[in-house]
Design an enzyme around this catalytic site. Structure first.
Site, short mmCIF file in Angstrom:
data_model
loop_
_atom_site.label_atom_id
_atom_site.label_comp_id
_atom_site.label_asym_id
_atom_site.label_seq_id
_atom_site.Cartn_x
_atom_site.Cartn_y
_atom_site.Cartn_z
N GLU A 190 -12.89 0.66 -8.42
CA GLU A 190 -11.56 0.48 -7.80
C GLU A 190 -11.41 1.74 -6.92
O GLU A 190 -11.37 2.91 -7.24
CB GLU A 190 -10.47 0.34 -8.71
CG GLU A 190 -10.11 -0.99 -9.35
CD GLU A 190 -8.89 -0.82 -10.43
OE1 GLU A 190 -8.09 -0.11 -9.69
OE2 GLU A 190 -8.54 -1.58 -11.05
N ASP A 215 2.46 4.77 -9.43
CA ASP A 215 1.47 5.96 -9.88
C ASP A 215 2.33 7.10 -10.40
O ASP A 215 3.33 7.65 -10.05
CB ASP A 215 0.59 6.34 -8.81
CG ASP A 215 -0.42 5.12 -8.32
OD1 ASP A 215 -0.91 4.66 -9.21
OD2 ASP A 215 -0.49 4.62 -7.09
N TYR A 252 -5.34 -8.13 -14.29
CA TYR A 252 -4.96 -6.84 -14.41
C TYR A 252 -3.88 -6.65 -15.41
O TYR A 252 -2.94 -7.10 -14.95
CB TYR A 252 -4.94 -6.12 -13.12
CG TYR A 252 -4.71 -4.56 -13.35
CD1 TYR A 252 -4.17 -3.74 -14.25
CD2 TYR A 252 -5.40 -3.67 -12.49
CE1 TYR A 252 -4.01 -2.49 -14.54
CE2 TYR A 252 -5.40 -2.35 -12.46
CZ TYR A 252 -4.67 -1.75 -13.44
OH TYR A 252 -4.74 -0.43 -13.67
#
Length: 264
Positions: free
Chosen positions: A49, A60, A174
């Site tokens: 990735e 994040d 995911y």
């Protein structure tokens, strides 16, 4: 069959699991990213990735936020990352997935982005802030041009949500192992395995687990029930610790190797 599909098929035939390392493209610069991709593949990575740096990376934690800042400061853009993938395709066939927020793609233009990305050799895209309900454009363009669109599920996902994401996600699903932002964790929730098994009841597509995995031991545990293990912040931390040092690439490669050994 996409490169991602082929990897999961081959691993399944050999009773193995995918190691999917994440790095921020352009951290500390694009030349280093190119070398990191090549060396991580040698170290055992199955899919890689590449994070597209963004000024407001809401999903994040501190490690990847700082990596995004370093990358943006170095002048990295989405267009340059696509150019990097094109260069990498001269030497490697490892599946490459872009993880990006929607704004850079929107600004680029969806059809132009998907065209340029697939022409360069990008295999898939993950857009954390784009729900499938609003992703019709990129899903349809992806189908047309062979770009896997990978969507996320979380501990809070309902049965209906799981079914919907499973129907539109291609390449793999995911699964975000915990609520909150990315970042290495000392421990992972005990409920991860049960959640993955719940998703399996709705689909036979590969399920890769990310967020919080930071050691070979944790990777081994996740690999015992998931099809793939995604490690991001822990690798980005290794990059940060070795900034400006001649052995940065080797340090990351060695860490990826220990992760791969943990899941074999």
């Amino acid at each position: 069959m996409s490169r991602i599909d082929k990897v999961f098929k081959k691993l399944k035939e050999n009773n193995q699991k995918a190691l999917i390392p994440f790095i921020t493209a352009g951290d500390p610069d694009l030349d280093a990213t190119k070398r990191l991709v090549i060396e991580m593949e040698k170290a055992g990575a199955d899919i890689i990735e590449l994070g597209v740096p963004f000024s407001d990376p809401i999903a994040d934690g501190p490690a990847i936020q700082k990596a995004s800042y370093r990358s943006l400061k170095a002048g990295t853009t989405l267009k340059k990352i696509i150019g990097l993938v094109k260069e990498l395709r001269r030497t490697t066939e490892i599946p490459l997935v872009l993880m990006t927020y929607y704004n850079p793609v929107f600004k680029y233009g969806i059809s132009g982005f998907v065209r340029d990305a697939t022409d360069a050799g990008v295999d898939g895209i993950i857009v954390p802030d784009l729900p499938p309900e609003e992703g019709e454009g990129i899903i349809e363009e992806g189908k047309r041009r062979g770009l896997n669109t990978i969507f996320l599920l979380a501990p809070t996902s309902t049965k209906e949500r799981i079914k919907m994401v499973a129907s539109v996600s291609t390449g793999f699903i995911y699964y975000v192992s915990l609520t909150g932002v990315t970042g290495a964790r000392e421990s992972l929730p005990e409920t991860v395995e049960a959640s993955v098994n719940k998703i399996r009841k709705a689909t036979d597509k590969p399920i890769a687990v990310g967020f919080g995995i930071s050691t070979a031991e944790q990777a081994k545990r996740i690999a015992s029930f998931a099809d793939g293990v995604i490690v991001g912040s822990a690798i980005v931390n290794v990059i940060e610790k070795n900034l400006g040092k001649p052995d940065l690439i080797e340090a990351v490669s060695d860490f990826v190797k220990t992760l791969k050994e943990g899941i074999i």
